[in-house]
Design a protein around this motif. Structure first.
Motif, PDB file in Angstrom:
ATOM      1  N   VAL A  25       0.876  -1.176   0.000  1.00  0.00           N
ATOM      2  CA  VAL A  25       0.000   0.000   0.000  1.00  0.00           C
ATOM      3  C   VAL A  25       0.915   1.228   0.000  1.00  0.00           C
ATOM      4  O   VAL A  25       1.797   1.345   0.859  1.00  0.00           O
ATOM      5  CB  VAL A  25      -0.930   0.046   1.226  1.00  0.00           C
ATOM      6  N   VAL A  26       0.714   2.098  -0.970  1.00  0.00           N
ATOM      7  CA  VAL A  26       1.459   3.353  -1.013  1.00  0.00           C
ATOM      8  C   VAL A  26       0.667   4.383  -0.228  1.00  0.00           C
ATOM      9  O   VAL A  26      -0.517   4.598  -0.469  1.00  0.00           O
ATOM     10  CB  VAL A  26       1.675   3.837  -2.457  1.00  0.00           C
ATOM     11  N   VAL A  27       1.321   4.992   0.747  1.00  0.00           N
ATOM     12  CA  VAL A  27       0.662   5.975   1.602  1.00  0.00           C
ATOM     13  C   VAL A  27       1.352   7.326   1.407  1.00  0.00           C
ATOM     14  O   VAL A  27       2.539   7.468   1.697  1.00  0.00           O
ATOM     15  CB  VAL A  27       0.735   5.552   3.087  1.00  0.00           C
ATOM     16  N   ALA A  28       0.605   8.291   0.884  1.00  0.00           N
ATOM     17  CA  ALA A  28       1.166   9.616   0.626  1.00  0.00           C
ATOM     18  C   ALA A  28       0.817  10.564   1.766  1.00  0.00           C
ATOM     19  O   ALA A  28      -0.252  10.468   2.373  1.00  0.00           O
ATOM     20  CB  ALA A  28       0.630  10.160  -0.693  1.00  0.00           C
ATOM     21  N   ILE A  29       1.731  11.478   2.035  1.00  0.00           N
ATOM     22  CA  ILE A  29       1.467  12.515   3.032  1.00  0.00           C
ATOM     23  C   ILE A  29       0.868  13.718   2.312  1.00  0.00           C
ATOM     24  O   ILE A  29       1.493  14.301   1.435  1.00  0.00           O
ATOM     25  CB  ILE A  29       2.758  12.897   3.782  1.00  0.00           C
ATOM     26  N   PRO A  30      -0.396  14.050   2.626  1.00  0.00           N
ATOM     27  CA  PRO A  30      -1.032  15.171   1.931  1.00  0.00           C
ATOM     28  C   PRO A  30      -0.387  16.493   2.368  1.00  0.00           C
ATOM     29  O   PRO A  30       0.044  16.595   3.503  1.00  0.00           O
ATOM     30  CB  PRO A  30      -2.480  15.109   2.373  1.00  0.00           C
ATOM     31  N   ARG A  31      -0.359  17.417   1.463  1.00  0.00           N
ATOM     32  CA  ARG A  31      -0.911  17.254   0.126  1.00  0.00           C
ATOM     33  C   ARG A  31       0.190  17.060  -0.914  1.00  0.00           C
ATOM     34  O   ARG A  31      -0.020  16.459  -1.959  1.00  0.00           O
ATOM     35  CB  ARG A  31      -1.749  18.487  -0.214  1.00  0.00           C
ATOM     36  N   GLY A  32       1.373  17.548  -0.604  1.00  0.00           N
ATOM     37  CA  GLY A  32       2.464  17.508  -1.564  1.00  0.00           C
ATOM     38  C   GLY A  32       2.931  16.129  -1.964  1.00  0.00           C
ATOM     39  O   GLY A  32       3.494  15.938  -3.041  1.00  0.00           O
ATOM     40  N   GLY A  33       2.690  15.137  -1.101  1.00  0.00           N
ATOM     41  CA  GLY A  33       3.131  13.787  -1.418  1.00  0.00           C
ATOM     42  C   GLY A  33       2.237  13.042  -2.390  1.00  0.00           C
ATOM     43  O   GLY A  33       2.649  12.030  -2.964  1.00  0.00           O
ATOM     44  N   LEU A  34       1.015  13.546  -2.617  1.00  0.00           N
ATOM     45  CA  LEU A  34       0.062  12.794  -3.439  1.00  0.00           C
ATOM     46  C   LEU A  34       0.436  12.684  -4.916  1.00  0.00           C
ATOM     47  O   LEU A  34       0.294  11.605  -5.499  1.00  0.00           O
ATOM     48  CB  LEU A  34      -1.347  13.373  -3.279  1.00  0.00           C
ATOM     49  N   PRO A  35       0.911  13.737  -5.577  1.00  0.00           N
ATOM     50  CA  PRO A  35       1.315  13.568  -6.981  1.00  0.00           C
ATOM     51  C   PRO A  35       2.402  12.510  -7.151  1.00  0.00           C
ATOM     52  O   PRO A  35       2.382  11.733  -8.115  1.00  0.00           O
ATOM     53  CB  PRO A  35       1.815  14.959  -7.382  1.00  0.00           C
ATOM     54  N   LEU A  36       3.344  12.451  -6.218  1.00  0.00           N
ATOM     55  CA  LEU A  36       4.397  11.436  -6.280  1.00  0.00           C
ATOM     56  C   LEU A  36       3.843  10.063  -5.929  1.00  0.00           C
ATOM     57  O   LEU A  36       4.170   9.067  -6.589  1.00  0.00           O
ATOM     58  CB  LEU A  36       5.537  11.777  -5.312  1.00  0.00           C
ATOM     59  N   GLY A  37       3.013  10.012  -4.891  1.00  0.00           N
ATOM     60  CA  GLY A  37       2.456   8.734  -4.459  1.00  0.00           C
ATOM     61  C   GLY A  37       1.637   8.063  -5.532  1.00  0.00           C
ATOM     62  O   GLY A  37       1.682   6.833  -5.687  1.00  0.00           O
ATOM     63  N   ALA A  38       0.893   8.862  -6.307  1.00  0.00           N
ATOM     64  CA  ALA A  38       0.066   8.296  -7.378  1.00  0.00           C
ATOM     65  C   ALA A  38       0.925   7.656  -8.458  1.00  0.00           C
ATOM     66  O   ALA A  38       0.580   6.586  -8.992  1.00  0.00           O
ATOM     67  CB  ALA A  38      -0.811   9.388  -7.985  1.00  0.00           C
TER      68      ALA A  38
END
Length: 215
Positions: A25-38
Protein backbone atom coordinates in the motif's frame (compact mmCIF):
# COMPACT_ATOMS: atom_id res chain seq x y z
CA UNK A 1 17.14 19.41 -9.15
CA UNK A 2 13.74 17.96 -10.06
CA UNK A 3 11.55 19.51 -12.76
CA UNK A 4 8.43 19.08 -10.64
CA UNK A 5 6.68 16.53 -8.44
CA UNK A 6 5.85 14.38 -11.48
CA UNK A 7 9.53 14.10 -12.40
CA UNK A 8 10.44 13.30 -8.78
CA UNK A 9 7.69 10.66 -8.60
CA UNK A 10 8.92 8.91 -11.74
CA UNK A 11 12.49 8.81 -10.48
CA UNK A 12 11.34 7.51 -7.12
CA UNK A 13 9.19 4.79 -8.73
CA UNK A 14 12.23 3.44 -10.60
CA UNK A 15 14.04 2.90 -7.29
CA UNK A 16 11.05 1.00 -5.87
CA UNK A 17 10.34 -1.24 -8.85
CA UNK A 18 11.30 -4.39 -6.91
CA UNK A 19 8.05 -3.98 -4.98
CA UNK A 20 5.87 -4.16 -8.08
CA UNK A 21 2.91 -6.56 -7.75
CA UNK A 22 3.71 -7.29 -4.10
CA UNK A 23 1.36 -6.79 -1.15
CA UNK A 24 2.00 -3.06 -1.03
CA UNK A 25 0.00 0.00 0.00
CA UNK A 26 1.46 3.35 -1.01
CA UNK A 27 0.66 5.97 1.60
CA UNK A 28 1.17 9.62 0.63
CA UNK A 29 1.47 12.51 3.03
CA UNK A 30 -1.03 15.17 1.93
CA UNK A 31 -0.91 17.25 0.13
CA UNK A 32 2.46 17.51 -1.56
CA UNK A 33 3.13 13.79 -1.42
CA UNK A 34 0.06 12.79 -3.44
CA UNK A 35 1.31 13.57 -6.98
CA UNK A 36 4.40 11.44 -6.28
CA UNK A 37 2.46 8.73 -4.46
CA UNK A 38 0.07 8.30 -7.38
CA UNK A 39 2.95 7.73 -9.80
CA UNK A 40 4.63 5.25 -7.45
CA UNK A 41 1.33 3.40 -6.88
CA UNK A 42 0.66 3.12 -10.62
CA UNK A 43 4.17 1.84 -11.37
CA UNK A 44 3.99 -0.74 -8.57
CA UNK A 45 0.39 -1.72 -9.35
CA UNK A 46 -0.57 -0.86 -5.78
CA UNK A 47 -3.43 1.02 -4.10
CA UNK A 48 -2.88 4.57 -2.88
CA UNK A 49 -3.98 6.00 0.44
CA UNK A 50 -3.20 9.04 2.55
CA UNK A 51 -2.04 9.22 6.11
CA UNK A 52 -4.21 11.73 7.92
CA UNK A 53 -1.68 13.17 10.29
CA UNK A 54 -0.62 16.76 10.76
CA UNK A 55 2.37 18.19 12.53
CA UNK A 56 2.36 20.13 15.79
CA UNK A 57 4.65 23.07 15.26
CA UNK A 58 7.07 24.50 17.81
CA UNK A 59 5.45 27.38 19.75
CA UNK A 60 8.11 29.79 18.46
CA UNK A 61 8.37 28.36 14.94
CA UNK A 62 5.27 26.69 13.52
CA UNK A 63 7.22 25.20 10.61
CA UNK A 64 9.44 23.19 12.96
CA UNK A 65 7.59 20.02 13.92
CA UNK A 66 7.75 18.79 17.49
CA UNK A 67 5.31 15.96 16.81
CA UNK A 68 2.27 14.91 14.86
CA UNK A 69 -1.37 14.14 15.54
CA UNK A 70 -3.83 11.70 14.00
CA UNK A 71 -7.52 11.44 14.76
CA UNK A 72 -6.79 8.63 17.22
CA UNK A 73 -3.33 9.34 18.63
CA UNK A 74 -0.50 11.78 18.91
CA UNK A 75 3.24 11.32 18.87
CA UNK A 76 5.53 13.97 20.30
CA UNK A 77 9.19 13.91 19.31
CA UNK A 78 10.37 16.93 21.29
CA UNK A 79 8.27 18.65 23.93
CA UNK A 80 11.08 20.26 25.92
CA UNK A 81 10.15 23.81 24.84
CA UNK A 82 6.37 23.35 24.68
CA UNK A 83 3.96 23.63 27.59
CA UNK A 84 1.47 20.82 28.10
CA UNK A 85 -1.37 23.32 27.64
CA UNK A 86 0.07 24.34 24.25
CA UNK A 87 0.29 20.71 23.06
CA UNK A 88 -3.25 20.04 24.28
CA UNK A 89 -4.67 23.07 22.47
CA UNK A 90 -2.71 22.36 19.27
CA UNK A 91 -3.88 18.74 19.34
CA UNK A 92 -7.50 19.91 19.55
CA UNK A 93 -7.03 22.43 16.73
CA UNK A 94 -5.18 20.00 14.45
CA UNK A 95 -7.77 17.26 14.94
CA UNK A 96 -10.51 19.62 13.82
CA UNK A 97 -8.57 20.19 10.59
CA UNK A 98 -8.07 16.43 10.20
CA UNK A 99 -11.79 15.72 10.69
CA UNK A 100 -12.59 18.12 7.88
CA UNK A 101 -9.91 16.53 5.72
CA UNK A 102 -11.19 13.02 6.49
CA UNK A 103 -14.69 14.03 5.34
CA UNK A 104 -13.19 15.39 2.11
CA UNK A 105 -10.72 12.62 1.29
CA UNK A 106 -12.93 9.68 2.20
CA UNK A 107 -16.19 10.93 0.75
CA UNK A 108 -16.00 8.30 -2.00
CA UNK A 109 -13.29 6.03 -0.54
CA UNK A 110 -12.54 4.03 2.58
CA UNK A 111 -9.15 3.91 4.32
CA UNK A 112 -6.88 1.00 3.37
CA UNK A 113 -6.02 -1.67 5.93
CA UNK A 114 -2.28 -1.55 6.57
CA UNK A 115 -2.00 -4.63 8.80
CA UNK A 116 0.54 -7.13 7.37
CA UNK A 117 1.11 -4.91 4.31
CA UNK A 118 4.32 -3.45 2.93
CA UNK A 119 3.68 0.25 3.48
CA UNK A 120 5.59 2.74 1.35
CA UNK A 121 5.30 6.24 2.80
CA UNK A 122 5.85 8.91 0.15
CA UNK A 123 6.36 12.65 0.51
CA UNK A 124 7.89 15.32 -1.72
CA UNK A 125 10.80 15.87 0.67
CA UNK A 126 11.87 15.95 4.31
CA UNK A 127 13.32 18.96 6.09
CA UNK A 128 13.56 18.18 9.83
CA UNK A 129 12.34 14.57 9.83
CA UNK A 130 10.09 15.08 12.87
CA UNK A 131 6.81 14.87 10.97
CA UNK A 132 7.78 11.64 9.17
CA UNK A 133 8.99 10.09 12.44
CA UNK A 134 5.69 10.83 14.09
CA UNK A 135 3.77 9.58 11.06
CA UNK A 136 5.52 6.20 10.88
CA UNK A 137 5.10 5.73 14.61
CA UNK A 138 1.35 6.11 14.15
CA UNK A 139 1.37 3.77 11.14
CA UNK A 140 3.24 1.17 13.21
CA UNK A 141 0.18 0.84 15.44
CA UNK A 142 -1.56 -0.90 12.49
CA UNK A 143 1.26 -3.49 12.43
CA UNK A 144 2.44 -3.41 8.81
CA UNK A 145 4.85 -6.15 7.73
CA UNK A 146 7.37 -3.55 6.55
CA UNK A 147 7.55 0.24 6.45
CA UNK A 148 9.54 2.04 3.77
CA UNK A 149 10.04 5.80 3.60
CA UNK A 150 10.53 7.03 0.03
CA UNK A 151 11.40 10.66 -0.70
CA UNK A 152 13.19 12.51 -3.50
CA UNK A 153 15.21 14.76 -1.20
CA UNK A 154 16.00 15.15 2.48
CA UNK A 155 18.38 17.05 4.69
CA UNK A 156 21.32 15.13 6.07
CA UNK A 157 20.13 15.61 9.66
CA UNK A 158 16.66 14.29 8.77
CA UNK A 159 18.11 11.19 7.11
CA UNK A 160 20.16 10.44 10.21
CA UNK A 161 17.00 10.66 12.33
CA UNK A 162 14.88 8.39 10.18
CA UNK A 163 17.64 5.80 9.76
CA UNK A 164 17.62 5.47 13.54
CA UNK A 165 13.85 5.01 13.80
CA UNK A 166 12.76 1.56 15.04
CA UNK A 167 9.61 1.88 12.92
CA UNK A 168 11.33 2.29 9.53
CA UNK A 169 12.72 -0.79 7.78
CA UNK A 170 14.05 0.87 4.63
CA UNK A 171 14.76 4.40 3.38
CA UNK A 172 14.84 5.34 -0.30
CA UNK A 173 16.12 8.89 -0.85
CA UNK A 174 17.33 10.19 -4.20
CA UNK A 175 19.21 13.29 -3.00
CA UNK A 176 20.86 14.18 0.29
CA UNK A 177 22.34 17.63 -0.48
CA UNK A 178 25.10 19.14 1.57
CA UNK A 179 23.36 22.51 1.76
CA UNK A 180 19.65 22.23 2.56
CA UNK A 181 17.37 25.19 3.30
CA UNK A 182 13.94 23.98 2.20
CA UNK A 183 12.38 21.19 0.12
CA UNK A 184 11.19 23.62 -2.56
CA UNK A 185 14.73 24.72 -3.49
CA UNK A 186 15.28 21.33 -5.18
CA UNK A 187 12.32 21.69 -7.55
CA UNK A 188 12.09 23.98 -10.58
CA UNK A 189 8.30 24.01 -10.15
CA UNK A 190 6.96 23.59 -6.63
CA UNK A 191 3.42 24.92 -6.69
CA UNK A 192 1.11 24.23 -3.73
CA UNK A 193 -1.12 21.17 -4.05
CA UNK A 194 -4.65 22.19 -3.10
CA UNK A 195 -7.09 19.81 -1.40
CA UNK A 196 -9.33 19.65 -4.48
CA UNK A 197 -6.47 18.41 -6.67
CA UNK A 198 -5.15 16.07 -3.97
CA UNK A 199 -8.56 14.40 -3.58
CA UNK A 200 -8.89 14.00 -7.34
CA UNK A 201 -5.45 12.38 -7.53
CA UNK A 202 -6.36 9.94 -4.74
CA UNK A 203 -9.70 8.97 -6.30
CA UNK A 204 -8.32 8.60 -9.84
CA UNK A 205 -5.39 6.50 -8.62
CA UNK A 206 -7.66 4.05 -6.79
CA UNK A 207 -10.09 3.87 -9.70
CA UNK A 208 -7.16 3.00 -11.97
CA UNK A 209 -5.99 0.30 -9.51
CA UNK A 210 -9.46 -1.26 -9.29
CA UNK A 211 -9.81 -1.30 -13.07
CA UNK A 212 -6.39 -2.93 -13.46
CA UNK A 213 -7.49 -5.78 -11.18
CA UNK A 214 -10.45 -6.48 -13.45
CA UNK A 215 -8.23 -7.08 -16.47
Amino acid sequence: MFKDRTDAGRQLAKKLINYKNKDVVVVAIPRGGLPLGAIVAEELNAPLDVVLTKKIGHPLNKEFAIGAVSLQNKYITDSSDAALSYIKEETRRVREVLRQRQDQYYKNLTPKVLTNKIVIVVDDGIATGNTILATVALIEEQEPSKTIVAIPVASRSAIEKIYNSPYIDEVVCLRIPQHFRAVGQFYKKFNPVLDKRAIRILEESNHRFIESKKQ
